[in-house]
Each structure stands twice: as structure tokens, then as C-alpha cells.
Write a protein that holds these residues in place. Structure first.
Motif, PDB file in Angstrom:
ATOM      1  N   PHE A   1       0.684  -1.259   0.287  1.00 22.67           N
ATOM      2  CA  PHE A   1      -0.025  -0.094  -0.120  1.00 22.67           C
ATOM      3  C   PHE A   1       0.906   1.270   0.030  1.00 22.67           C
ATOM      4  N   SER A   2       2.128   1.201   0.687  1.00 23.59           N
ATOM      5  CA  SER A   2       2.849   2.234   0.863  1.00 23.59           C
ATOM      6  C   SER A   2       3.414   2.734  -0.061  1.00 23.59           C
ATOM      7  N   LEU A   3       3.849   1.513  -1.050  1.00 29.85           N
ATOM      8  CA  LEU A   3       4.710   1.760  -2.330  1.00 29.85           C
ATOM      9  C   LEU A   3       3.732   2.495  -3.175  1.00 29.85           C
ATOM     10  N   ASP A   4       2.600   1.802  -3.283  1.00 26.78           N
ATOM     11  CA  ASP A   4       1.423   2.182  -4.212  1.00 26.78           C
ATOM     12  C   ASP A   4       1.118   3.898  -3.883  1.00 26.78           C
ATOM     13  N   GLU A   5       1.063   4.165  -2.916  1.00 28.17           N
ATOM     14  CA  GLU A   5       0.657   5.458  -2.358  1.00 28.17           C
ATOM     15  C   GLU A   5       1.824   6.470  -3.029  1.00 28.17           C
ATOM     16  N   ALA A   6       2.820   6.159  -2.791  1.00 19.14           N
ATOM     17  CA  ALA A   6       4.173   6.930  -2.939  1.00 19.14           C
ATOM     18  C   ALA A   6       4.334   7.026  -4.572  1.00 19.14           C
ATOM     19  N   ASN A   7       4.097   5.652  -5.166  1.00 20.94           N
ATOM     20  CA  ASN A   7       4.131   5.623  -6.745  1.00 20.94           C
ATOM     21  C   ASN A   7       3.053   6.567  -7.081  1.00 20.94           C
ATOM     22  N   GLU A   8       1.930   6.674  -6.749  1.00 15.37           N
ATOM     23  CA  GLU A   8       0.788   7.525  -7.337  1.00 15.37           C
ATOM     24  C   GLU A   8       0.806   8.878  -6.908  1.00 15.37           C
ATOM     25  N   SER A   9       1.894   9.291  -6.150  1.00 11.87           N
ATOM     26  CA  SER A   9       1.890  10.631  -5.622  1.00 11.87           C
ATOM     27  C   SER A   9       2.750  11.570  -6.474  1.00 11.87           C
ATOM     28  N   GLU A  10       2.360  12.837  -6.822  1.00 18.07           N
ATOM     29  CA  GLU A  10       3.095  13.498  -7.897  1.00 18.07           C
ATOM     30  C   GLU A  10       4.115  14.261  -6.868  1.00 18.07           C
ATOM     31  N   THR A  11       4.329  14.175  -5.717  1.00 19.49           N
ATOM     32  CA  THR A  11       5.157  14.933  -4.908  1.00 19.49           C
ATOM     33  C   THR A  11       6.331  13.990  -4.492  1.00 19.49           C
ATOM     34  N   TRP A  12       5.953  12.910  -4.139  1.00 20.59           N
ATOM     35  CA  TRP A  12       6.763  11.877  -3.480  1.00 20.59           C
ATOM     36  C   TRP A  12       7.731  11.026  -4.438  1.00 20.59           C
ATOM     37  N   HIS A  13       8.885  10.666  -4.124  1.00 20.80           N
ATOM     38  CA  HIS A  13       9.626   9.653  -5.077  1.00 20.80           C
ATOM     39  C   HIS A  13      10.389   8.592  -4.285  1.00 20.80           C
ATOM     40  N   ILE A  14      10.191   7.277  -4.522  1.00 19.40           N
ATOM     41  CA  ILE A  14      10.824   6.267  -3.857  1.00 19.40           C
ATOM     42  C   ILE A  14      12.373   6.256  -4.249  1.00 19.40           C
ATOM     43  N   ASP A  15      12.983   6.567  -3.221  1.00 17.07           N
ATOM     44  CA  ASP A  15      14.720   6.544  -3.546  1.00 17.07           C
ATOM     45  C   ASP A  15      15.025   5.195  -3.599  1.00 17.07           C
ATOM     46  N   ALA A  16      14.319   4.547  -2.549  1.00 17.80           N
ATOM     47  CA  ALA A  16      15.018   2.958  -2.402  1.00 17.80           C
ATOM     48  C   ALA A  16      13.980   2.202  -1.766  1.00 17.80           C
ATOM     49  N   HIS A  17      14.041   0.892  -2.191  1.00 16.48           N
ATOM     50  CA  HIS A  17      13.074   0.262  -1.241  1.00 16.48           C
ATOM     51  C   HIS A  17      13.610  -1.453  -1.331  1.00 16.48           C
ATOM     52  N   THR A  18      13.178  -2.020  -0.001  1.00 17.11           N
ATOM     53  CA  THR A  18      13.646  -3.588  -0.303  1.00 17.11           C
ATOM     54  C   THR A  18      12.750  -4.327   0.597  1.00 17.11           C
ATOM     55  N   TRP A  19      12.128  -5.293   0.118  1.00 14.57           N
ATOM     56  CA  TRP A  19      11.531  -6.382   0.998  1.00 14.57           C
ATOM     57  C   TRP A  19      12.095  -7.086   1.927  1.00 14.57           C
ATOM     58  N   ASP A  20      13.352  -7.117   1.970  1.00 11.59           N
ATOM     59  CA  ASP A  20      14.078  -7.661   3.073  1.00 11.59           C
ATOM     60  C   ASP A  20      15.572  -7.084   3.535  1.00 11.59           C
ATOM     61  N   LEU A  21      15.153  -6.291   4.338  1.00  7.13           N
ATOM     62  CA  LEU A  21      16.264  -5.202   4.758  1.00  7.13           C
ATOM     63  C   LEU A  21      17.639  -5.796   5.181  1.00  7.13           C
ATOM     64  N   HIS A  22      17.155  -6.931   6.178  1.00  2.04           N
ATOM     65  CA  HIS A  22      18.179  -7.573   6.923  1.00  2.04           C
ATOM     66  C   HIS A  22      19.135  -8.243   5.841  1.00  2.04           C
ATOM     67  N   ASN A  23      18.782  -8.693   4.732  1.00  2.00           N
ATOM     68  CA  ASN A  23      19.661  -9.266   3.732  1.00  2.00           C
ATOM     69  C   ASN A  23      19.978  -8.308   2.649  1.00  2.00           C
ATOM     70  N   ASP A  24      19.775  -7.033   2.866  1.00  2.00           N
ATOM     71  CA  ASP A  24      20.263  -5.962   1.861  1.00  2.00           C
ATOM     72  C   ASP A  24      21.270  -5.244   2.294  1.00  2.00           C
ATOM     73  N   GLN A  25      22.346  -5.534   2.127  1.00  2.00           N
ATOM     74  CA  GLN A  25      23.741  -4.816   2.842  1.00  2.00           C
ATOM     75  C   GLN A  25      23.688  -3.454   2.593  1.00  2.00           C
ATOM     76  N   ALA A  26      23.342  -3.016   1.253  1.00  2.00           N
ATOM     77  CA  ALA A  26      23.458  -1.398   1.040  1.00  2.00           C
ATOM     78  C   ALA A  26      22.500  -0.815   2.013  1.00  2.00           C
ATOM     79  N   MET A  27      21.153  -1.311   2.024  1.00  2.00           N
ATOM     80  CA  MET A  27      20.306  -0.495   2.833  1.00  2.00           C
ATOM     81  C   MET A  27      20.446  -0.793   4.447  1.00  2.00           C
ATOM     82  N   CYS A  28      20.850  -1.862   4.782  1.00  2.00           N
ATOM     83  CA  CYS A  28      21.079  -2.299   5.997  1.00  2.00           C
ATOM     84  C   CYS A  28      22.065  -1.459   6.723  1.00  2.00           C
ATOM     85  N   GLU A  29      23.043  -1.113   5.924  1.00  2.00           N
ATOM     86  CA  GLU A  29      24.406  -0.316   6.568  1.00  2.00           C
ATOM     87  C   GLU A  29      23.671   0.659   7.545  1.00  2.00           C
ATOM     88  N   GLY A  30      24.333   0.589   8.720  1.00  2.00           N
ATOM     89  CA  GLY A  30      23.949   1.612   9.674  1.00  2.00           C
ATOM     90  C   GLY A  30      22.508   1.394  10.530  1.00  2.00           C
TER      91      GLY A  30
END
Ligand code: SAM
Length: 214
Positions: free
Chosen positions: A160-189
Motif C-alpha cells: 500500500f505504501s509503495l503504491d501511495e508513493a508511486n501514485e503521488s506527484e510529490t514523493w519519489h521512492i529513492d530506495a526500497h527492499t522487501w528484505d532489509l536484513h539481507n540487503d547489505q546496502a540498505m541495512c548499513e547503519g
């Protein structure tokens, strides 16, 4: 999270020096409250406040405001602050529906939404903290290059949140992952929230998205 009503919680919050009681007066002028011009990061729906307090220890030059609707939950954050007071953390007890009464243009540098209530019924969609109604509210007070960081283990709420952001003219999805703890780049820090610890220990993958203005 809605803990059993704790007698005296409202009174304790009303007297706590860690809560901002007259927060509306600082709208557009938060440096008057803090006595400095440090950036302000907020967590909407902070629960017992562990995440925001852990972040505050790592970043003493950022001011953190935790927002929580229920006194009985917020009380747990106050109790932690009594044990380990932090000058750069304060709390506001409020329903985030009224968040625009408290923050004006450019008041906030980052917004964290962690394990927000999913409100599974369609008729309650507007109450989800990533609904387009809430995204429009955040747009009024987040600085132009500010980010919203959202984590959840709930598949339906995340889609739902991805859809709301995608449909928005204001917001842009910079990055997303369905498995944060196995996504080295997004999980850093990554700093884990209380719910994140609980659900990842149960084997749930953690989802995360980062939004900015398009
Ligand atoms: N963020 C914490 C974490 O990740 O451990 C707590 C997550 S808990 C599931 C969601 C919290 O958001 C609850 O404490 C709930 O009371 C609060 N909340 C939900 N809707 C809210 C709203 N409209 N305004 C303020 N707080 C809200």
C-alpha cells in the motif's frame, strides 16, 4: 501498540520534563524550544521510544522528537529517560492526525515511520501513516531535501505504501527492499526498533522504503 490503560499515566506525562506540553507554540520556531539550530528528526508512532533514544545517543547534534498517541505507551519512554536522560530527545503525546498544528514549513529534517499500525480495513486506509493524506501532511513541514524512512514487516501495508508513493506527484521512492536484513546496502547503519527485533526474531522479513520529493 496499545498497552493496558495505566492509572496515573496521563498525570505523569503532564508533569514530565521530557514531554513538550505546549508544543503548538513552537510551530515554525523550534530553535526557541531547543536553544540551538540543530536539525530535527521525528518518529511518528514511536511506541516505547527505544529506537529514537538509540539514534539520539549516536547523533548528539540532531534533535529528536518522538510522537505517540497513547499515554500508557509513552510512559515507557519517559521511564527510560528517567534512567538515562538525553538532552536531544523529547516527546509529544498526540494523534499524528493533528501533526500540522505542531510543525510548520521546513521545521523537520527527517521523518521516521516504524512498524506503523496497518489498519487492514479499506475504510480505515486514511489512518495509515503512509496514506496519501499523511504524505500530504508531511509535505507541509519536511525540508525540501528531507527524507521519510519507513520500516514494517507487514506485506499489505508495505505494498500500500509503495503504491501511495508511486501514485503521488510529490514523493519519489529513492530506495526500497522487501528484505532489509539481507540487503547489505540498505541495512548499513540500521538501528533496530523494538518491533523490528521482535518480528525479525520470529523470522519475518523486514521491509523498508525511503521517500524524498520527486
Ligand atoms: N515504532 C515502534 C517500533 O517500531 O517499535 C512502535 C511500533 S507500534 C506497532 C506503533 C505505534 O504507533 C503504537 O505505539 C501506536 O500507539 C502509535 N500510533 C499509531 N497511530 C498513531 C497516530 N495516529 N499518532 C501517534 N501515534 C500513533
Amino acid at each position: 501498540m496499545r498497552l493496558r490503560n495505566i492509572p496515573g499515566a496521563t498525570e505523569e506525562i503532564a508533569q514530565s520534563k521530557y514531554c513538550i506540553h505546549d508544543a503548538q507554540q513552537y510551530k515554525g520556531n523550534w530553535s526557541n524550544f531547543w536553544g540551538n539550530n540543530h536539525p530535527i528528526h521525528i518518529e511518528v508512532g514511536m511506541g516505547k521510544g527505544q529506537f529514537i533514544m538509540d539514534l539520539a545517543k549516536l547523533h548528539p547534534d540532531i534533535n529528536y522528537i518522538g510522537i505517540e498517541k497513547y499515554s500508557s505507551v509513552l510512559l515507557r519512554g519517559l521511564q527510560k529517560m528517567e534512567i538515562e536522560p538525553l538532552d536531544n530527545v523529547r516527546f509529544i503525546r498526540m494523534d499524528a492526525e493533528y501533526i500540522c498544528d505542531f510543525f510548520g514549513e521546513n521545521d523537520v529534517d527527517r521523518i521516521y515511520l516504524n512498524f506503523s499500525d496497518p489498519w487492514p480495513k479499506d475504510r480505515h486506509a486514511r489512518r495509515r501513516l503512509t496514506s496519501h493524506q499523511f504524505l500530504e501532511r508531511y509535505d507541509t513541514f519536511l525540508i525540501s531535501d528531507g527524507h521519510i524512512e519507513f520500516k514494517t514487516d507487514n506485506d499489505g501495508l508495505f505494498q500500500f505504501s509503495l503504491d501511495e508513493a508511486n501514485e503521488s506527484e510529490t514523493w519519489h521512492i529513492d530506495a526500497h527492499t522487501w528484505d532489509l536484513h539481507n540487503d547489505q546496502a540498505m541495512c548499513e547503519g540500521n538501528v533496530m526498533t523494538e518491533y523490528e527485533k521482535k518480528f525479525s526474531e520470529m523470522g519475518h522479513p523486514i521491509h523498508k522504503m525511503i521517500l524524498s520529493r520527486s
